[in-house]
Design a protein around this motif. Structure first.
Motif, PDB file in Angstrom:
ATOM      1  N   GLU A 155      -4.610  -5.866  10.252  1.00  0.00           N
ATOM      2  CA  GLU A 155      -5.220  -5.727   8.931  1.00  0.00           C
ATOM      3  C   GLU A 155      -5.216  -4.283   8.469  1.00  0.00           C
ATOM      4  O   GLU A 155      -4.919  -3.993   7.302  1.00  0.00           O
ATOM      5  CB  GLU A 155      -6.650  -6.277   8.917  1.00  0.00           C
ATOM      6  N   CYS A 156      -5.534  -3.363   9.355  1.00  0.00           N
ATOM      7  CA  CYS A 156      -5.534  -1.947   8.988  1.00  0.00           C
ATOM      8  C   CYS A 156      -4.134  -1.507   8.579  1.00  0.00           C
ATOM      9  O   CYS A 156      -3.960  -0.793   7.586  1.00  0.00           O
ATOM     10  CB  CYS A 156      -6.047  -1.114  10.160  1.00  0.00           C
ATOM     11  N   ALA A 157      -3.127  -1.953   9.323  1.00  0.00           N
ATOM     12  CA  ALA A 157      -1.736  -1.604   9.005  1.00  0.00           C
ATOM     13  C   ALA A 157      -1.320  -2.185   7.656  1.00  0.00           C
ATOM     14  O   ALA A 157      -0.675  -1.506   6.844  1.00  0.00           O
ATOM     15  CB  ALA A 157      -0.810  -2.096  10.111  1.00  0.00           C
ATOM     16  N   LEU A 158      -1.685  -3.445   7.418  1.00  0.00           N
ATOM     17  CA  LEU A 158      -1.341  -4.085   6.149  1.00  0.00           C
ATOM     18  C   LEU A 158      -1.970  -3.342   4.979  1.00  0.00           C
ATOM     19  O   LEU A 158      -1.325  -3.105   3.955  1.00  0.00           O
ATOM     20  CB  LEU A 158      -1.802  -5.542   6.150  1.00  0.00           C
ATOM     21  N   ARG A 159      -3.217  -2.961   5.122  1.00  0.00           N
ATOM     22  CA  ARG A 159      -3.937  -2.335   4.013  1.00  0.00           C
ATOM     23  C   ARG A 159      -3.389  -0.959   3.645  1.00  0.00           C
ATOM     24  O   ARG A 159      -3.510  -0.536   2.492  1.00  0.00           O
ATOM     25  CB  ARG A 159      -5.437  -2.252   4.333  1.00  0.00           C
ATOM     26  N   ILE A 160      -2.778  -0.244   4.603  1.00  0.00           N
ATOM     27  CA  ILE A 160      -2.194   1.042   4.215  1.00  0.00           C
ATOM     28  C   ILE A 160      -0.769   0.894   3.709  1.00  0.00           C
ATOM     29  O   ILE A 160      -0.204   1.852   3.167  1.00  0.00           O
ATOM     30  CB  ILE A 160      -2.254   2.099   5.340  1.00  0.00           C
ATOM     31  N   GLY A 161      -0.176  -0.301   3.900  1.00  0.00           N
ATOM     32  CA  GLY A 161       1.111  -0.526   3.265  1.00  0.00           C
ATOM     33  C   GLY A 161       2.229  -1.081   4.113  1.00  0.00           C
ATOM     34  O   GLY A 161       3.341  -1.278   3.621  1.00  0.00           O
TER      35      GLY A 161
END
Length: 248
Positions: free
Chosen positions: A38-44
């Motif tokens: 989720e953290c990776a997805l949210r930064i792009g």
């Protein structure tokens, strides 16, 4: 920069934002991997594959990125649905299966970064690393240490994790003991973590290691940053070096 990532400005430039969008990341295991994804997805990062044959249990909810409605559902599918709810346009795939010696090569193929969040109950995690190294894929290893996070990156040209185990079978505890020994040697002793290790080893039952939601989200942030650095060629620490962050 598109509106979705407009608040990334100053930290991430437009070229970097575009570069990370298509980097294919493989999440082998979606326990702690669920927080990292989720953290990776949210930064792009928008090209994500999730592989896990396990199901969500009540005891997962103290630290993993699931809710009570996900109990008994496959982790990979539940995480896929959560990530798609955040960014429906992202290229997210899931494989509802455990990684085995039979399917591992096909699963690894085509990825540029791997997150090894597999349980060390067999030789599969180390074999996974070895195949990734042969395919020139850096492997990120996350560890939830309760009030802290630990991450090691196995590079295609560096040593493997079992190089620190004195020819014994590698497991998560050996990694944490390696880190506490390293910190002690360099006079940065982490007393609270050493006490946790001592207490864990003294438990009469054979239990999985204790973990907190704090550690999961610390590691999620650490791994997203490391993967960003790998993807944008900014450099990163290679094992036997490691990343350690504690709020204690």
């Amino acid at each position: 920069m598109e509106e979705r990532y407009s608040r990334n400005r100053l930290y991430i430039n437009e070229e970097e934002q575009e570069a990370i969008k298509s980097v294919p990341i493989l999440f082998a295991g979606s326990g702690i991997g669920s927080n990292i994804a989720e953290c990776a997805l949210r930064i792009g990062f928008e090209n994500i594959t999730i592989v896990d044959g396990d199901t969500v249990e009540l005891s997962n909810l103290n630290r993993q990125n699931y809710t009570e409605k996900d109990i008994s559902e496959y982790k990979s599918k539940a995480l896929y649905e959560r990530l798609k709810s955040i960014n429906p346009n992202a290229d997210i795939k899931y494989i509802q299966d455990f990684i085995t010696f039979e399917n591992i090569e096909k699963i690894i193929e085509g990825h540029e970064i791997a997150v090894n969040a597999l349980d060390f109950t067999s030789n599969i995690p180390l074999y996974f690393d070895e195949l990734c190294r042969k395919s020139n894929i850096p492997v990120v290893h996350p560890y939830n240490l309760g009030w802290a996070g630990l991450v090691a990156v196995i590079s295609p040209t560096g040593p493997s994790l079992n190089s620190i185990s004195n020819d014994e079978k590698f497991n998560e505890l050996k990694m944490v003991e390696y880190v506490t020994g390293y910190l002690r040697f360099w006079e940065k002793r982490n007393v609270w973590l050493e006490e946790i290790i001592k207490s864990y080893k003294a438990e009469e039952e054979v239990l999985p290691p204790p973990q907190l939601s704090i550690g999961s989200w610390i590691v999620g942030a650490m791994c997203a940053n490391i993967m960003f650095n790998i993807a944008t060629e900014k450099g990163y620490k290679r094992f036997p070096e490691f990343y350690f962050s504690s709020i204690m």
